[in-house]
Design an enzyme around this catalytic site. Structure first.
Site, short mmCIF file in Angstrom:
data_model
loop_
_atom_site.label_atom_id
_atom_site.label_comp_id
_atom_site.label_asym_id
_atom_site.label_seq_id
_atom_site.Cartn_x
_atom_site.Cartn_y
_atom_site.Cartn_z
N LYS A 22 39.42 41.84 34.84
CA LYS A 22 40.42 41.54 35.87
C LYS A 22 40.23 40.12 36.41
O LYS A 22 41.18 39.35 36.53
CB LYS A 22 40.33 42.52 37.03
CG LYS A 22 41.14 42.08 38.27
CD LYS A 22 41.00 43.06 39.42
CE LYS A 22 39.80 42.88 40.26
NZ LYS A 22 39.87 41.78 41.25
N ASN A 23 38.98 39.76 36.70
CA ASN A 23 38.72 38.48 37.38
C ASN A 23 38.75 37.27 36.45
O ASN A 23 38.54 36.15 36.90
CB ASN A 23 37.40 38.57 38.15
CG ASN A 23 37.56 39.47 39.35
OD1 ASN A 23 38.67 39.87 39.71
ND2 ASN A 23 36.45 39.82 39.98
N CYS A 126 40.80 40.35 55.06
CA CYS A 126 40.43 41.22 53.94
C CYS A 126 39.37 42.20 54.42
O CYS A 126 38.56 41.86 55.29
CB CYS A 126 39.88 40.38 52.79
SG CYS A 126 39.20 41.35 51.45
N ARG A 131 36.93 35.68 54.48
CA ARG A 131 37.38 35.04 53.24
C ARG A 131 38.33 33.87 53.47
O ARG A 131 39.49 33.90 53.02
CB ARG A 131 37.97 36.06 52.26
CG ARG A 131 37.00 37.18 51.92
CD ARG A 131 37.54 38.13 50.88
NE ARG A 131 37.56 37.54 49.55
CZ ARG A 131 37.98 38.22 48.47
NH1 ARG A 131 38.43 39.46 48.60
NH2 ARG A 131 37.94 37.67 47.28
N ASP A 316 30.02 42.43 43.39
CA ASP A 316 31.02 43.42 42.98
C ASP A 316 30.39 44.69 42.39
O ASP A 316 31.11 45.62 42.04
CB ASP A 316 32.01 42.82 41.98
CG ASP A 316 32.85 41.71 42.59
OD1 ASP A 316 33.47 40.95 41.84
OD2 ASP A 316 32.84 41.58 43.83
N ARG A 408 43.69 49.01 41.41
CA ARG A 408 43.78 47.55 41.40
C ARG A 408 42.86 46.95 40.34
O ARG A 408 43.13 45.89 39.80
CB ARG A 408 43.40 46.97 42.75
CG ARG A 408 44.33 47.37 43.88
CD ARG A 408 44.03 46.54 45.11
NE ARG A 408 44.09 45.11 44.77
CZ ARG A 408 43.81 44.16 45.66
NH1 ARG A 408 43.42 44.50 46.88
NH2 ARG A 408 43.88 42.89 45.31
C1 EPZ Z 1 35.95 36.14 43.51
O1 EPZ Z 1 36.52 36.09 44.82
C2 EPZ Z 1 36.27 37.53 42.97
N1 EPZ Z 1 37.70 37.73 42.94
C3 EPZ Z 1 35.62 38.58 43.87
O2 EPZ Z 1 35.86 39.86 43.29
C4 EPZ Z 1 34.13 38.35 43.90
O3 EPZ Z 1 33.54 39.26 44.81
C5 EPZ Z 1 33.84 36.92 44.37
O4 EPZ Z 1 34.52 35.96 43.55
C6 EPZ Z 1 32.36 36.59 44.34
O5 EPZ Z 1 31.84 36.79 43.09
C7 EPZ Z 1 38.39 37.31 41.84
O6 EPZ Z 1 37.88 36.73 40.90
C8 EPZ Z 1 39.86 37.61 41.82
P1 EPZ Z 1 34.32 33.24 46.50
P2 EPZ Z 1 36.63 34.69 45.62
O7 EPZ Z 1 35.26 32.13 46.77
O8 EPZ Z 1 36.87 33.61 44.66
C9 EPZ Z 1 33.32 32.07 51.03
C10 EPZ Z 1 36.58 42.11 43.21
O9 EPZ Z 1 36.07 43.12 43.71
N2 EPZ Z 1 34.41 31.07 50.94
O10 EPZ Z 1 33.32 33.03 45.44
O11 EPZ Z 1 37.57 34.90 46.73
C11 EPZ Z 1 33.84 33.52 50.96
O12 EPZ Z 1 34.29 33.96 52.20
C12 EPZ Z 1 36.66 40.80 44.03
O13 EPZ Z 1 37.02 42.04 42.04
C13 EPZ Z 1 34.59 30.20 52.00
O14 EPZ Z 1 33.88 30.23 53.00
O15 EPZ Z 1 35.14 34.59 46.21
C14 EPZ Z 1 32.60 34.25 50.47
O16 EPZ Z 1 31.76 34.53 51.54
C15 EPZ Z 1 36.26 40.99 45.46
N3 EPZ Z 1 35.61 29.31 51.90
C16 EPZ Z 1 31.95 33.23 49.53
O17 EPZ Z 1 32.47 31.94 49.89
C17 EPZ Z 1 36.42 29.22 50.80
O18 EPZ Z 1 37.34 28.39 50.76
C18 EPZ Z 1 32.21 33.46 48.05
O19 EPZ Z 1 33.60 33.64 47.88
C19 EPZ Z 1 36.20 30.11 49.72
C20 EPZ Z 1 35.18 31.04 49.80
#
Ligand code: EPZ
Length: 429
Positions: A22-23, A126, A131, A316, A408
């Protein structure tokens, strides 16, 4: 609303075909906006999130043709999408679409890179954490985009196109890295991305973009270099297997006991998860066909785990591991470092008889001899499947409510588990 009923206590035997990731699928579909030619994606999972993204891309003028069945294809084979963004007729991604799936915010990158403008709704809150998207916006600004926030929308403009630059992420962000790589692919000049996410899905998207004519090096490492090009072409790309689905079914086998082959699974995508499972007492062996997971007789051993960006233990899989540890012979500790509110499954597991204490980002799980079935509530994608894993070992019947969360990200979950002997069925709502 559909529910899933599980009668626990059945061991699992047989094989489970692992679907496309998915990701990886979501950013790959979004990358189609970078070219007017057709991007063909094979091994695409049939998931609610994929359907939602098709609607979002359609709103920009993208045609998505789903390939028909081919000789010898089984219902478990992924689908093929022919995605054509020949003409982008609308560069706005509205709130009512984006709010349903956060990753759709990433369309901002290819839209501003190719069209010079994008107006994309902020995703909003969320269940698993605040996020924010500040780092994605920072990356676009580093490539010369003018950014304005207005009425809950991010408006990015680059009427003379984006320009290569230095992007240094203060923390690892998967979405930020996807956004930076996609935008930089059509920017003038060179972009250097420091502290990039190393997730296999980032590498898969970069591999596909390179097939489309991009010049990306270092994807999969923390330093990525992108030489911008003036246009990208079409390509055909096979989505890599889903490492989180792999880890989820491996945890299910370790929980229920048994012996299952996870077809198409790749150990290199999930080494940290497999190491923890072996520590917990599961037998893990890589075969040509995938990964074999077995637990016969041996009890479940407690573990100490801290979630981390790849190649660390994936957040995850945190909920699924917690479900497994509820029946360990001893006390485990799981620390969640990525999302600040990713323990929604704890009280639902406690309803099944688990002993779990929370202290900030650390959960202490005291293993119990057995769980007992009960009605439980799914709250988010990964939390919901942890309840399914716990229910597989619980005495009696468990009813999991709000399984739309599961749909999902897990394709045909109850079919895949019942084919291995689980007493699991979906009750249409
Ligand atoms: C991706 O989300 C995945 N989603 C998530 O999977 C996964 O948990 C996550 O990466 C971490 O591995 C998809 O690929 C669609 P991040 P993403 O940006 O990109 C903070 C699932 O269950 N952050 O790596 O949104 C954020 O809040 C989902 O399939 C900021 O502060 O995650 C988090 O604490 C859930 N500012 C951390 O960084 C930003 O602009 C990592 O988030 C962006 C992120």
């Amino acid at each position: 609303m559909d529910r899933i009923r599980i009668k626990g206590g059945r061991r699992l035997h047989g094989s489970i075909p692992i679907s496309g990731a998915k990701n990886a699928t979501l950013p790959l579909m979004i990358a189609s906006l970078l070219t007017e030619e057709t991007l063909v994606l094979d091994n695409v999972p049939r998931l609610a999130d994929v359907g939602q993204l098709q609607r979002i891309l359609g709103n920009h003028g993208v045609d998505v043709m789903v390939g028909g069945k081919r000789p010898g294809e089984t219902p478990y084979d992924g689908q093929t999408l022919h995605i054509s963004a020949a003409r982008i007729v609308d560069t706005t991604a509205p709130y009512d679409l984006v709010s349903k799936m956060r990753a759709s915010f990433w369309v901002i990158a290819p839209l501003v890179a190719r069209m010079g403008q994008a107006r994309v709704s902020m995703p909003g809150g969320c269940a698993i954490g605040t996020r924010p998207v500040d780092l994605l916006i920072m990356a676009l600004a580093r490539l010369g985009a003018d950014i304005e926030i207005d009425g809950g929308y991010v408006i990015a403009r680059a009427k003379n196109g984006l320009k290569g630059g230095e992007i240094n992420f203060p923390k690892v962000t998967v979405g930020g890295t996807h956004t930076a790589i996609m935008a930089a692919s059509l920017a003038r000049g060179t972009t250097v991305i420091e502290n990039a996410a190393r997730e296999p899905e980032v590498k898969d998207v970069a591999d596909c973009l390179n097939q489309m004519g991009a010049k990306i090096s270092g994807a999969g490492t923390s330093r990525v270099i992108v030489e911008g090009v003036s246009r990208l072409s079409g390509a055909r790309h096979r989505v890599l297997p889903d490492r989180i689905e792999t880890g989820t079914y491996a945890m299910a086998v370790a929980m229920a006991g048994g012996d299952v082959l996870l077809e198409n699974a790749r150990p290199d995508l999930l080494q940290a998860g497999l190491d923890v499972l072996a520590e917990a007492g599961a037998e893990i062996s890589a075969t040509n066909a995938g990964i074999r997971v077995a637990r016969n007789g041996a009890g479940i051993a407690p573990v100490e785990v801290v979630t981390a960006p790849f190649p660390g233990f994936p957040t995850d899989l945190q909920a699924q591991l917690m479900a497994l540890m509820t029946c360990a012979k001893g006390t485990s500790h799981i620390t969640e470092t990525i999302f600040e509110n990713r323990f929604m499954h704890v009280q639902e597991l406690v309803r099944l008889g688990a002993h779990i204490q929370l202290n900030g980002e650390c959960a202490t799980i005291e293993g119990v001899g057995k769980l007992t079935g009960a009605p439980v509530m799914a709250t988010d994608l990964r939390a919901s499947v942890s309840l399914v894993i716990a229910a597989l070992a619980a005495e009696g019947e468990t009813m999991v409510n709000r399984v739309y969360h599961l749909d999902r990200g897990f394709e045909r979950l109850e079919d895949k588990l019942s084919a291995c002997g689980a007493a699991i069925e979906r009750i249409a709502g």
